[in-house]
Every structure is written in structure tokens, then in C-alpha cells.
Design a protein around this motif. Structure first.
Motif, mmCIF file in Angstrom:
data_model
loop_
_atom_site.group_PDB
_atom_site.id
_atom_site.type_symbol
_atom_site.label_atom_id
_atom_site.label_comp_id
_atom_site.label_asym_id
_atom_site.label_seq_id
_atom_site.Cartn_x
_atom_site.Cartn_y
_atom_site.Cartn_z
ATOM 1 N N GLN A 1 13.201 8.315 7.725
ATOM 2 C CA GLN A 1 14.308 9.246 7.507
ATOM 3 C C GLN A 1 14.979 9.630 8.822
ATOM 4 O OE1 GLN A 1 15.376 10.695 4.165
ATOM 5 N NE2 GLN A 1 17.069 10.671 5.627
ATOM 6 N N GLY A 2 14.172 9.703 9.886
ATOM 7 C CA GLY A 2 14.720 10.076 11.192
ATOM 8 C C GLY A 2 15.362 8.924 11.947
ATOM 9 N N GLY A 3 15.164 7.697 11.464
ATOM 10 C CA GLY A 3 15.756 6.530 12.121
ATOM 11 C C GLY A 3 14.704 5.647 12.764
ATOM 12 N N VAL B 1 18.770 5.512 7.338
ATOM 13 C CA VAL B 1 18.966 5.452 5.892
ATOM 14 C C VAL B 1 19.656 6.739 5.458
ATOM 15 C CG1 VAL B 1 16.907 4.031 5.591
ATOM 16 C CG2 VAL B 1 16.725 6.520 5.342
ATOM 17 N N GLU B 2 20.349 6.669 4.334
ATOM 18 C CA GLU B 2 20.951 7.893 3.794
ATOM 19 C C GLU B 2 19.878 8.775 3.163
ATOM 20 O OE1 GLU B 2 24.931 7.568 1.766
ATOM 21 O OE2 GLU B 2 24.377 5.442 1.782
ATOM 22 N N GLU B 3 18.941 8.108 2.485
ATOM 23 C CA GLU B 3 17.894 8.855 1.785
ATOM 24 C C GLU B 3 16.725 7.927 1.514
ATOM 25 O OE1 GLU B 3 17.388 11.477 -2.351
ATOM 26 O OE2 GLU B 3 19.345 10.659 -1.775
ATOM 27 N N ILE C 1 17.477 -6.063 6.652
ATOM 28 C CA ILE C 1 17.250 -4.798 7.362
ATOM 29 C C ILE C 1 16.307 -3.910 6.557
ATOM 30 C CG2 ILE C 1 18.351 -2.677 8.193
ATOM 31 C CD1 ILE C 1 18.900 -5.054 9.958
ATOM 32 N N VAL C 2 16.470 -3.904 5.236
ATOM 33 C CA VAL C 2 15.611 -3.075 4.384
ATOM 34 C C VAL C 2 14.160 -3.514 4.530
ATOM 35 C CG1 VAL C 2 15.201 -2.250 2.042
ATOM 36 C CG2 VAL C 2 17.532 -2.808 2.770
ATOM 37 N N ARG C 3 13.921 -4.814 4.535
ATOM 38 C CA ARG C 3 12.558 -5.322 4.715
ATOM 39 C C ARG C 3 12.008 -4.953 6.087
ATOM 40 N NH1 ARG C 3 10.712 -8.945 1.020
ATOM 41 N NH2 ARG C 3 12.212 -9.777 -0.488
ATOM 42 N N LYS C 4 12.851 -5.127 7.107
ATOM 43 C CA LYS C 4 12.391 -4.899 8.477
ATOM 44 C C LYS C 4 12.008 -3.445 8.736
ATOM 45 C CE LYS C 4 14.703 -8.732 10.839
ATOM 46 N NZ LYS C 4 15.672 -9.110 11.899
ATOM 47 N N ILE C 5 12.645 -2.532 8.025
ATOM 48 C CA ILE C 5 12.308 -1.115 8.192
ATOM 49 C C ILE C 5 10.817 -0.891 7.924
ATOM 50 C CG2 ILE C 5 12.577 1.174 7.127
ATOM 51 C CD1 ILE C 5 15.557 0.550 6.820
ATOM 52 N N ARG D 1 0.850 -1.192 0.000
ATOM 53 C CA ARG D 1 0.000 0.000 0.000
ATOM 54 C C ARG D 1 0.884 1.239 0.000
ATOM 55 N NH1 ARG D 1 -0.609 1.533 5.645
ATOM 56 N NH2 ARG D 1 0.365 -0.050 6.998
ATOM 57 N N ASN D 2 0.268 2.382 -0.217
ATOM 58 C CA ASN D 2 1.025 3.627 -0.280
ATOM 59 C C ASN D 2 1.718 3.921 1.063
ATOM 60 O OD1 ASN D 2 0.157 3.974 -2.886
ATOM 61 N ND2 ASN D 2 -1.412 5.509 -2.393
ATOM 62 N N LEU D 3 2.915 4.402 0.985
ATOM 63 C CA LEU D 3 3.657 4.778 2.188
ATOM 64 C C LEU D 3 3.217 6.171 2.633
ATOM 65 C CD1 LEU D 3 6.024 4.163 4.179
ATOM 66 C CD2 LEU D 3 7.508 5.379 2.577
ATOM 67 N N LYS D 4 2.719 6.265 3.855
ATOM 68 C CA LYS D 4 2.303 7.564 4.391
ATOM 69 C C LYS D 4 3.516 8.479 4.519
ATOM 70 C CE LYS D 4 -1.494 5.608 7.115
ATOM 71 N NZ LYS D 4 -2.026 5.420 8.494
ATOM 72 N N PHE D 5 3.268 9.765 4.301
ATOM 73 C CA PHE D 5 4.375 10.719 4.371
ATOM 74 C C PHE D 5 4.980 10.762 5.771
ATOM 75 C CE2 PHE D 5 6.170 15.004 4.947
ATOM 76 C CZ PHE D 5 7.119 14.970 3.933
ATOM 77 N N GLU D 6 4.123 10.648 6.796
ATOM 78 C CA GLU D 6 4.660 10.673 8.166
ATOM 79 C C GLU D 6 5.524 9.442 8.450
ATOM 80 O OE1 GLU D 6 0.113 9.803 8.637
ATOM 81 O OE2 GLU D 6 1.452 10.977 7.329
ATOM 82 N N ASP D 7 5.187 8.326 7.801
ATOM 83 C CA ASP D 7 6.024 7.133 7.963
ATOM 84 C C ASP D 7 7.348 7.286 7.215
ATOM 85 O OD1 ASP D 7 4.234 5.820 9.597
ATOM 86 O OD2 ASP D 7 3.208 4.791 7.951
#
Length: 290
Positions: free
Chosen positions: A206-208, A218-220, A243-247, A195-201
Motif C-alpha cells: 500500500q505504501g509503494g 497501487v490504488e487499493e 507489474i502485478v505479479r512482480k509486486i 500462502r497467506n499475505l502478511k498484514f505488514e506486507d
């Protein structure tokens, strides 16, 4: 006093040649006293020529590393421990050089050095780097089997559902470098969510995000242009794809597709899915310096 003696007093230079006193050697030959300038050059002794290094010889630790057994530094430890034999004799000398025709045994096994090979694969789905997922499942090694006779290994692990760039090599130093937790090379992933990624998520990521008690950064992270908001680009240094999946799973999203589109400066350009190619010399230099 004789005239001869008197003349000697008046002419202190008499009885000398060129102002230097003449003495008779025990052999009857004349020689000049100390202080006499050297009129004759002594013949220089011929200098021994330096022995040229044999270009076919190779240091033992490098020979072991080239065989793919371990890194040079680790090879030094094995050598010092007496685990390496050359022509049946234990060698513990650091810097020992292996000559053409020598037989080298590492932990009892005879080894041979291999030329370093670097192969980049655009991995398709349903091929795994691990035999733990499913026994008799297709392996990524099957896809690069014809690339080289060298014993290639994948750099890092990739599950069967993940696609994209996967590097293979028999360069154990490079493998160790890129699988180290401290490696600093950048990878770029395209993530397809359910589903679409919410902007707040997106901002949270981005903040960790804290995963298993550790803060992951993440770098970006961006939405991919001209694609639904469920298509996300993630740039980060980790080589651990889990790790990418778990994020995203941490934020209750399901990852439908995960594709690595860049690895340490290498891209999928002109490399269709399921195909492989050798790295260029410049790409190898860039990898080693990254």
C-alpha cells in the motif's frame, strides 16, 4: 432682367420637382442628382447556394485511421511525407477528402476503412496474446475470430496463465490510449498466492514497492471477504499485468492465479469464462471518456 429670371429668384423651387433639381442625362432621360432618395428597389442578385457536403466523403486521415493502420495524427505525418496515394496519385494535402470508389494506398498497400468494433473477452487459461511464449500455442485471437471480420487486436498483453477481461478492437486510437504509460483507467485484479499475505506486507504494498528501480503504487489492496488471506484484491491503473505479479514476487510470494475482474469500468457480469460480447454504445462512450 426678364420676368422669367425674376420669378426664378423669387421662387427658388421653380424648375425643380419636389424641391430637387432636375437634370438632363446625356441620353435624354431624367435622373435625380445626388441626395435623391431611392424610390425604386434594385433587384437583388441571386445568391449562390452553398455546396452541400457529400456525406459519403471522408477525410483522408480518418480513412487511414479507420482502416486500422495508425491513428489520425500519425496518418497526417504519412500524408505530409508523401506515403499516401489516392487513385495512383500522391496526396499531401491536409484535409483531402476521399470519395466513394477511390482507391487509397498506404505505404504501397491498398487499404479500406472498417467499422470500429469493440469486443470484450473473459479470457481462460492457456491462451496467449503473444506468439513469443510458445510457437503454435493457442492465441486469444482464436477465441474472438468469429466475432468480427475486422482486424481485431487485443488492448495490451496478457500471458497464458492470466485470466479475466481482455478488450479487443480495431480502433487504433483506443489501443494507443489504453497502452500508454500515462493512461489513467482503473483495473481490478484478484490475486491468489501460495500462502497467506502478511498484514505488514500488505501495508508495504500500500505504501509503494520499488521494482526495477521504480516506485510502484497501487490504488487499493485488500483481503477478499470470506476468503483465505491468500486471496487478495488489487486495484491499480497499470495495464502491465507483469507489474502485478512482480509486486508479490518482490516480497517472496508466488502468484498461483491472476484474474482481471474489472477493466476501465467493464466487469465480468454475465460473461462466463471463454465467452465474449460486444460493448454497448454507452460502454464505448465511457471508455473514450475515461
Amino acid at each position: 432682367m426678364s420676368r422669367h429670371q425674376g420669378n426664378d429668384r423669387k421662387n427658388p423651387g421653380s424648375g425643380r420637382q419636389g424641391g430637387f433639381r432636375k437634370e438632363r442625362s446625356s441620353r435624354g432621360n431624367d435622373k435625380f442628382a445626388s441626395g435623391q432618395p431611392k424610390f425604386f428597389k434594385q433587384e437583388a442578385k441571386p445568391k449562390s447556394k452553398p455546396v452541400a457536403a457529400n456525406p459519403d466523403e471522408i477525410r483522408l486521415n480518418r480513412y487511414i485511421a479507420n482502416s486500422g493502420m495508425c491513428s489520425r495524427r500519425e496518418a497526417d505525418i504519412y500524408i505530409q511525407s508523401g506515403n499516401v496515394k489516392v487513385n495512383g496519385e500522391v496526396v499531401t494535402e491536409m484535409g483531402y477528402k476521399v470519395k466513394p470508389g477511390d482507391t487509397v494506398q498506404f505505404d504501397g498497400a491498398t487499404i479500406t476503412p472498417e467499422k470500429k468494433e469493440y469486443v470484450l473477452l473473459n479470457k481462460p487459461k492457456n491462451f496467449s496474446t503473444s506468439h513469443d511464449e510458445e510457437k503454435n500455442a493457442p492465441s486469444v485471437l482464436d477465441l474472438v475470430r468469429n466475432a468480427s471480420r475486422a482486424k481485431l487486436q487485443p488492448v495490451g498483453r496478457m500471458d497464458k496463465t492470466t485470466t479475466g477481461l481482455l478488450l479487443f478492437t480495431n480502433d487504433t486510437d483506443l489501443i494507443k490510449k489504453f497502452t500508454s504509460p500515462n493512461q489513467r483507467s482503473t483495473k481490478l485484479y484478484q490475486v491468489s498466492l501460495d500462502r497467506n499475505l502478511k498484514f505488514e506486507d500488505l501495508e508495504k504494498i500500500q505504501g509503494g514497492i520499488t521494482i526495477d528501480g521504480h516506485k510502484v503504487f497501487v490504488e487499493e489492496i485488500t483481503y477478499i471477504d470470506n476468503e483465505p488471506k491468500s486471496e487478495i484484491g488489487v486495484k491499480m491503473k497499470t495495464a502491465n499485468i507483469k507489474i502485478v505479479r512482480k509486486i508479490f514476487e518482490q516480497l517472496k510470494y508466488n502468484v498461483i492465479k491472476l484474474d482481471r475482474v474489472m477493466f476501465a469500468g467493464l466487469t465480468k457480469k454475465n460473461l462466463p469464462r471463454g465467452n465474449w460480447r460486444f460493448l454497448t454504445d454507452q460502454e464505448i462512450i465511457n471508455l473514450k471518456n475515461s
